[in-house]
Every structure is written in C-alpha cells, then in structure tokens.
Scaffold this active site. Structure first.
Site, PDB file in Angstrom:
ATOM      1  N   ARG A   1      -7.754   8.178 -10.231  1.00 44.51           N
ATOM      2  CA  ARG A   1      -8.220   8.401  -8.854  1.00 44.51           C
ATOM      3  C   ARG A   1      -7.073   8.892  -7.966  1.00 44.51           C
ATOM      4  NH1 ARG A   1      -7.019   6.545  -3.372  1.00 44.51           N
ATOM      5  NH2 ARG A   1      -8.924   6.702  -2.188  1.00 44.51           N
ATOM      6  N   VAL A   2      -7.343   9.927  -7.198  1.00 44.40           N
ATOM      7  CA  VAL A   2      -6.391  10.422  -6.207  1.00 44.40           C
ATOM      8  C   VAL A   2      -7.111  10.452  -4.866  1.00 44.40           C
ATOM      9  CG1 VAL A   2      -5.093  12.455  -5.445  1.00 44.40           C
ATOM     10  CG2 VAL A   2      -5.037  11.783  -7.855  1.00 44.40           C
ATOM     11  N   GLY A   3      -6.458   9.969  -3.832  1.00 40.74           N
ATOM     12  CA  GLY A   3      -7.073   9.932  -2.504  1.00 40.74           C
ATOM     13  C   GLY A   3      -6.704  11.135  -1.658  1.00 40.74           C
ATOM     14  N   ASP A   4      -6.757  10.940  -0.357  1.00 37.72           N
ATOM     15  CA  ASP A   4      -6.488  12.038   0.576  1.00 37.72           C
ATOM     16  C   ASP A   4      -5.002  12.306   0.782  1.00 37.72           C
ATOM     17  OD1 ASP A   4      -6.504   9.406   1.842  1.00 37.72           O
ATOM     18  OD2 ASP A   4      -5.974  10.487   3.672  1.00 37.72           O
TER      19      ASP A   4
ATOM     20  N   SER B   1       0.809  -1.232   0.000  1.00 34.31           N
ATOM     21  CA  SER B   1       0.000   0.000   0.000  1.00 34.31           C
ATOM     22  C   SER B   1       0.837   1.275   0.000  1.00 34.31           C
ATOM     23  CB  SER B   1      -0.952   0.004   1.194  1.00 34.31           C
ATOM     24  OG  SER B   1      -0.229  -0.067   2.397  1.00 34.31           O
TER      25      SER B   1
ATOM     26  N   GLY C   1      -9.724   7.353   1.520  1.00 38.83           N
ATOM     27  CA  GLY C   1      -9.394   8.752   1.268  1.00 38.83           C
ATOM     28  C   GLY C   1     -10.593   9.618   0.945  1.00 38.83           C
TER      29      GLY C   1
ATOM     30  N   THR D   1      -5.248   7.928   7.575  1.00 39.77           N
ATOM     31  CA  THR D   1      -5.118   6.696   6.803  1.00 39.77           C
ATOM     32  C   THR D   1      -6.523   6.139   6.618  1.00 39.77           C
ATOM     33  OG1 THR D   1      -4.122   4.485   6.738  1.00 39.77           O
ATOM     34  CG2 THR D   1      -4.667   5.347   8.915  1.00 39.77           C
ATOM     35  N   GLY D   2      -6.699   5.324   5.597  1.00 40.64           N
ATOM     36  CA  GLY D   2      -8.021   4.749   5.351  1.00 40.64           C
ATOM     37  C   GLY D   2      -8.625   5.274   4.073  1.00 40.64           C
TER      38      GLY D   2
ATOM     39  N   THR E   1       1.508   6.960  -0.194  1.00 41.30           N
ATOM     40  CA  THR E   1       0.686   5.763  -0.438  1.00 41.30           C
ATOM     41  C   THR E   1       0.639   5.421  -1.923  1.00 41.30           C
ATOM     42  OG1 THR E   1      -1.495   4.798  -0.004  1.00 41.30           O
ATOM     43  CG2 THR E   1      -1.472   7.056  -0.750  1.00 41.30           C
TER      44      THR E   1
ATOM     45  N   THR F   1      -1.306   3.305   3.587  1.00 39.92           N
ATOM     46  CA  THR F   1      -0.663   4.610   3.789  1.00 39.92           C
ATOM     47  C   THR F   1       0.291   4.622   4.974  1.00 39.92           C
ATOM     48  OG1 THR F   1      -2.707   5.687   3.090  1.00 39.92           O
ATOM     49  CG2 THR F   1      -1.090   7.101   4.111  1.00 39.92           C
TER      50      THR F   1
HETATM   51  N1  GLY Z   1      -5.689   6.910   2.341  1.00 40.56           N
HETATM   52  C1  GLY Z   1      -5.162   6.532   1.119  1.00 40.56           C
HETATM   53  C2  GLY Z   1      -6.058   6.646  -0.013  1.00 40.56           C
HETATM   54  O1  GLY Z   1      -7.288   6.643   0.137  1.00 40.56           O
HETATM   55  O2  GLY Z   1      -5.585   6.715  -1.130  1.00 40.56           O
END
Ligand code: GLY
Length: 336
Positions: free
Chosen positions: A223-226, A90, A249, A246-247, A213, A195
C-alpha cells in the site's frame, strides 16, 4: 546572482543594478509599489507544517532560512528532524509497520522550479526525504519505489536504520492477535499524528515543500498513500503557492488534493478558502465519512497561509518573524 536579483536586473535596468545589490526581501519590498511589478506584496519568510510535531521541524527549517538558506534545504532539514524522532509512530523508522511487520516509508519533495523527487515503499533507510531529493537531483526520474528505491539509497550511501524498533514490534504483535482477519480503518486524530508535510517561503521569494510518512498503520503490504504522490500529498507552483496534505491518503489521492488546493489559489482563492474547498470536495465524494480524517495546509507566494480539515482536531505549526505556535485548524465536522 540569485534568480530574483537577475530578474530585477533585466527588468529595471540601472535601478535593477542597485536593487540587485540589496537583500532579496528588501528588493522585493522596493518593487512592491512599482507599476507592472510581479510583486503584489512583500514575500514574508514563513514555515508551516502539519500537526504539533511540526514545531520542532519548523525550528530546524528556520535555522536554515536564518543562514540565508533556500526553502528547499529548509524543508528537507526540517522534516528530517521528525524522521529522526523514534518516538513518532507515523513518520520515519519509528513508525508503525504494515500487516506483515515491515515499516515502509513514503516521501516526496518539490522545489521552486517544479523539480520533484519521490520515494515509496522504502525500507531501512533513515531519511526517505533525502532519498527523494537525491532522486530529484541525480536521476532523470521523479519516483523510485521498493527495492529500486532502496538500491538507489544504498548506492548513494544514505544512512541505514533498523526497523521496526522494539516497542513498535511489540505493539504490532498485539495488533496481530486482536485483528486476525480484520483490516480496520485507522483513526487519524490528535493522538495519532499522521505525516509531516512542510511548506516554506524563503527570503528569495521561493517556495518548496516536503512530505514524509510511514503511512497507514498495519496497511496491506504494498500500500502506498498520498504522501509520495506529487499533486496528492504535496504540490508547489512557485508562481502561486504550495499545499500539502495529511490524513487518509486514499481520499486525498482521489481529488489530487494538494494540486487542487494550489489550482484554487491560482483562481484567486486565499490559502484558507482553497484548503476548505478541497476538504469539501473530499466530503462530497464520499458517502461514508466514518473516521475519514484529512487535512490540507497551504502557503501562497506572499506568506499568506491556511489550514482546514474534515474533522475537528487537526492543528499545524506556524513560524514567521512574529509567530511561533501551534494553530488549531478550522474544520467541517465534529467527531461526536
Ligand atoms: N497521509 C498518509 C497516508 O495516507 O499514507
């Protein structure tokens, strides 16, 4: 002269001269009992990072601090350890790809001066966190994505890496067979770490943070997360504290999670209370909490820390002068 020593000098005149000659932590200690001092307590060197995979990263960060290093260097070097671990699915180039087989990496970094850098959707570069720092230090921008981020990384000669690695490619082929049209929600739990976010308070009383991450396994392309979003995956305010997430996003972005945690600390909440309240806000914004695992860790200006998750199973790695361990975080819900 460090910032702390300089401030000390101007604030306290001759006494400041004496203080400016001693170690920063000692200077802060001496200031603790002085009326009107900005120090309510002695800053305590602390490294905290998400999940048990943070233990190794914390060691690296601690080595930096032990050589009088800055929090910024500690967080970068710390999470680079995890990015280099090709068994981690991850974080970094050993991570899982998007649906089309591309491993795209997200990272961000923030220092005590609220300077920040971020990179998203970056492919084929070993240390996205260093590219994020490079953007912070060498450009007028905060965030570069995709090909632009890669061009920047290549121009500055950041180390390249081949991805996905063989084992990951094999898993992805299997996944494709089983999920022809489906886009399953991920289960982010103890087995599937997600993450690395790291927060550090150094001997100079300064905070920095880093977050990196490979994101949601088998995500949609683009796709882009948090994790690369300042305020969502990470936020640092040197006057108050720092937080990272974490988790899932998407849920963290919806409440500007890490910024929310820091603002709650600014209002007087402890790091632990602030993480809990942010998680409760996420819960309140979702009708369906199935598999919606998110967690925050936080560290304040004096080394107080906290961590809290939606579901049971989240843990974080903590290193101080007295402690070096994985801490099981408090949580709101159990999986059963
Ligand atoms: N927390 C990582 C993501 O959602 O990409």
């Amino acid at each position: 002269m460090s910032d702390l020593k300089r401030r000390t000098f101007f604030k306290l005149g001759l006494f400041g001269v004496v203080l400016s000659l001693v170690k920063p932590t000692k200077a802060a200690e001496l200031l603790t009992n002085i009326k009107g001092s900005r120090f309510a307590a002695t800053p305590k060197r602390t490294v905290i990072s998400t999940w048990s995979h943070g233990m190794e990263a914390n060691e690296t960060a601690w080595e930096v601090l032990s050589s009088n290093g800055r929090a910024l260097d500690a967080v970068e070097k710390g999470v680079m350890t995890t990015e280099s671990d090709m068994s981690n699915r991850s974080v970094g180039a050993g991570g899982r790809p998007d649906r089309t087989g591309h491993v795209t990496l997200d990272a961000c970094i923030m220092d005590e001066k609220s300077r920040c850098g971020s990179v998203a959707y970056l492919e084929g570069i070993k240390h996205p966190i260093s590219v994020a720092r490079g953007i912070m230090e060498n450009t007028q921008h905060v965030m570069l994505v995709g090909d632009g981020a890669r061009d920047f990384a290549l121009d500055y000669e950041y180390e390249k890496v081949k991805s996905p690695i063989k084992e990951v490619k094999k898993d992805w082929r299997e996944w494709k067979k089983e999920n022809k049209d489906l886009f399953k929600k991920p289960t982010i739990n103890h087995e599937n770490h997600d993450t690395i976010g790291m927060l550090v308070l150094d001997d100079y009383g300064n905070l920095s943070g880093a977050c990196t991450t490979s994101g949601w396994a088998y995500k949609m392309p683009g796709r882009v997360g948090d994790s690369p979003i300042i305020g969502a995956g990470l936020f640092v305010d040197n006057e108050v504290g720092a937080a990272c997430a974490t988790g899932l996003g998407e849920a963290i972005i919806r409440i500007a999670g890490s910024h929310t945690v820091v603002e709650l600390m600014r209002q007087g909440k402890s790091p632990q209370e602030a993480c809990k309240l942010a998680v409760e806000r996420i819960i309140s914004k979702h009708d369906d909490l199935t598999n919606l695992q998110c967690a925050f860790i936080a560290l304040d200006k004096f080394g107080n820390y906290g961590g809290y998750s939606v579901y049971k199973g989240f843990d974080f790695a903590l290193k101080t002068d007295e402690r070096n361990e994985v801490v099981k975080a408090d949580y709101n819900l159990s999986w059963e």
